[in-house]
Design a protein around this motif. Structure first.
Motif, PDB file in Angstrom:
ATOM      1  N   TYR A   1       0.985  -1.523  -0.086  1.00 20.74           N
ATOM      2  CA  TYR A   1       0.192   0.029   0.042  1.00 20.74           C
ATOM      3  C   TYR A   1       1.093   1.094  -0.120  1.00 20.74           C
ATOM      4  O   TYR A   1       2.063   1.339   0.155  1.00 20.74           O
ATOM      5  CB  TYR A   1      -0.995   0.227   1.124  1.00 20.74           C
TER       6      TYR A   1
ATOM      7  N   THR B   1      -4.089   2.782   0.194  1.00 20.51           N
ATOM      8  CA  THR B   1      -4.503   1.827  -1.086  1.00 20.51           C
ATOM      9  C   THR B   1      -4.891   0.299  -0.283  1.00 20.51           C
ATOM     10  O   THR B   1      -4.775   0.765   0.748  1.00 20.51           O
ATOM     11  CB  THR B   1      -3.443   1.145  -1.913  1.00 20.51           C
TER      12      THR B   1
ATOM     13  N   LYS C   1      -5.850   7.705  -8.539  1.00 15.62           N
ATOM     14  CA  LYS C   1      -7.209   6.612  -9.345  1.00 15.62           C
ATOM     15  C   LYS C   1      -6.755   7.669 -10.379  1.00 15.62           C
ATOM     16  O   LYS C   1      -7.846   7.616 -11.082  1.00 15.62           O
ATOM     17  CB  LYS C   1      -7.927   7.072  -8.625  1.00 15.62           C
TER      18      LYS C   1
ATOM     19  N   MET D   1      -9.604   2.590  -4.268  1.00 12.40           N
ATOM     20  CA  MET D   1      -8.457   3.520  -3.040  1.00 12.40           C
ATOM     21  C   MET D   1      -9.151   4.684  -2.986  1.00 12.40           C
ATOM     22  O   MET D   1     -10.192   5.059  -3.587  1.00 12.40           O
ATOM     23  CB  MET D   1      -7.272   3.800  -4.241  1.00 12.40           C
TER      24      MET D   1
END
Length: 335
Positions: free
Chosen positions: A133, A147, A204, A266
Motif C-alpha cells: 500500500y 490503498t 486513481k 483506493m
C-alpha cells in the motif's frame, strides 16, 4: 512472557504507519528517526488513518523515539524502512549498536535490499516484507494509507512473532514461500510510480486517464520482456496475472473503469511515494525500480526506452526541486 522490542529503522511514511499500527495493537515499538520527525512524534504522537475509515491515535507515551543507533541494542525485531540508498548505512548502524539477536525485516522498495542487509549482518536472520500500500504524510504526525493489501513476508519461524503482533493490530500479514518472485511482481507494478510522480495527479485519476495508462503499459511490457529474457518469473501480486495488466491498461476509459474496479479501489486522494518525494525535495528511488528494468535490459541486450525516459524525467524533476512537473501524457512522450 518477555516483552518483544520492535525497532522501526527509518521513521518515514511506511515506518510510522506500520510501527504506529503495531503500537496501537499493544506492541512495544521504538523508532529511529531524524530530529525533525522525533520532535513531531513526541509532540503529536501518531494519527493513523486509511481509506476504509480506520482512524487511530497513538500517544507519545505509547512509543519511544531516538536519533541514536544505540536504540537497536536490545531489539528483538528491526523493521528497516529507509530508502534503498540508505540500506547499507542502516546495516552498519545495526552492527555498531552491538545487536546480534534481532530478526531484521526489510520493508523496502526494490529487489536488492535484503541481500545488502545479509552481507553486513551475517549473524542475523534477514527477511523481505512486501508492502502493498501507499502511505502519505499529512503533517503533524498524521499518516494516511490510501490503498489496500496485506503485508507479505518470507515464510520463516522467526517471522511468526511479527505476524502475531501485526494481526493483533488488525494489520494484515501473510507468510509466503515465494517472496523473490512476489518482489519482482511488486517491482513491475511500481513501474507506475514515476508516471504518477510526473503527472502530479492522484493515483486513481491518473489510472483513469488512458494516455497515462498507455505509458504505464509500455513500461510493463518492457519489464516483462527483459525479465523473461533473464529467466526471472514475477509472482502474481494483483487480482490478475501481471502479464494481463498491460492489455487491461490499454482499454478505453469507460471499459477500463468497469474491468479494473479492484485496481481502482483506493482513496481518491492516494498518491505514490515517488510523488511525495518530489513534493518534499527528497531523493527519489527511481533507480531501484525502473532502474532495475533498464539494467537488466542492458545485460540481455533488450531496449527499454520508456523506462529510460521516465528515469530521465523524474531525475530532472528532482534536480529542479520544484515538486511534480505536472506533465500531460503527451509531454511525457515528448520529454
Amino acid at each position: 512472557m518477555k516483552k518483544i522490542n520492535v525497532v522501526i529503522a527509518g521513521a518515514g511514511s511506511i515506518g510510522c504507519y506500520v510501527g504506529g499500527m503495531l503500537a496501537s495493537g499493544g506492541a512495544n515499538v521504538q523508532f529511529l528517526a531524524r530530529p525533525r520527525i522525533k520532535q513531531a512524534i513526541e509532540q503529536n504522537g501518531l494519527h493513523l488513518t486509511d481509506w476504509t475509515g480506520v482512524d487511530l491515535h497513538v500517544t507519545p507515551q505509547q512509543i519511544q523515539v531516538s536519533c541514536d543507533e544505540s536504540i537497536f541494542k536490545d531489539a528483538h525485531m528491526i523493521l528497516v524502512c529507509v530508502k534503498s540508498k540508505d540500506t547499507q548505512a542502516m546495516a552498519e548502524s545495526i552492527v555498531k549498536s552491538g545487536n546480534t539477536q534481532a530478526t531484521v525485516f526489510s520493508l523496502q522498495n526494490g529487489i536488492s535490499n535484503t541481500d545488502t542487509l545479509k552481507r553486513s549482518l551475517p549473524k542475523h536472520t534477514v527477511l523481505p516484507v512486501m508492502v502493498p500500500y501507499n502511505v502519505i504524510s499529512q503533517g503533524d504526525g498524521h499518516f494516511h494509507c490510501g490503498t489496500q493489501g496485506n503485508l507479505a513476508c518470507q515464510s520463516h519461524e522467526r517471522a511468526i512473532a511479527l505476524q502475531t503482533l501485526a494481526l493483533q493490530a488488525n494489520l494484515g500479514f501473510e507468510l509466503k514461500t515465494d517472496m523473490l518472485s512476489m518482489m519482482w511482481g511488486k517491482l513491475l507494478l511500481n513501474l507506475n510510480n514515476p508516471v504518477n510522480a510526473l503527472s502530479g495527479l492522484p493515483l486513481k485519476q491518473q489510472l483513469e486517464t488512458r494516455g497515462y495508462r498507455r505509458i504505464y503499459a509500455q513500461c510493463l511490457k518492457e519489464g516483462l520482456q527483459v525479465l523473461k529474457a533473464a529467466n526471472i518469473t514475477p509472482g502474481q501480486v494483483a487480482a490478475v496475472p501481471i502479464s494481463v495488466i498491460p492489455y487491461i491498461l490499454g482499454l478505453p476509459d469507460w471499459l477500463f473503469k468497469r474491468v479494473a474496479q479492484k485496481m481502482l479501489a483506493m482513496d481518491p486522494a492516494a498518491r505514490s511515494s515517488m510523488w511525495e518525494d518530489l513534493q518534499n525535495n527528497r531523493p527519489v528511488e527511481v533507480d531501484y525500480i525502473s532502474g532495475e528494468i533498464t539494467a537488466i535490459g542492458k545485460r540481455v541486450n533488450i531496449a527499454t526506452p520508456m523506462n529510460e525516459r521516465l528515469i530521465r524525467l523524474v531525475k530532472h524533476a528532482q534536480d529542479t526541486g520544484l515538486g511534480s512537473p505536472n506533465l500531460s501524457p503527451q509531454q511525457i512522450l515528448n520529454g
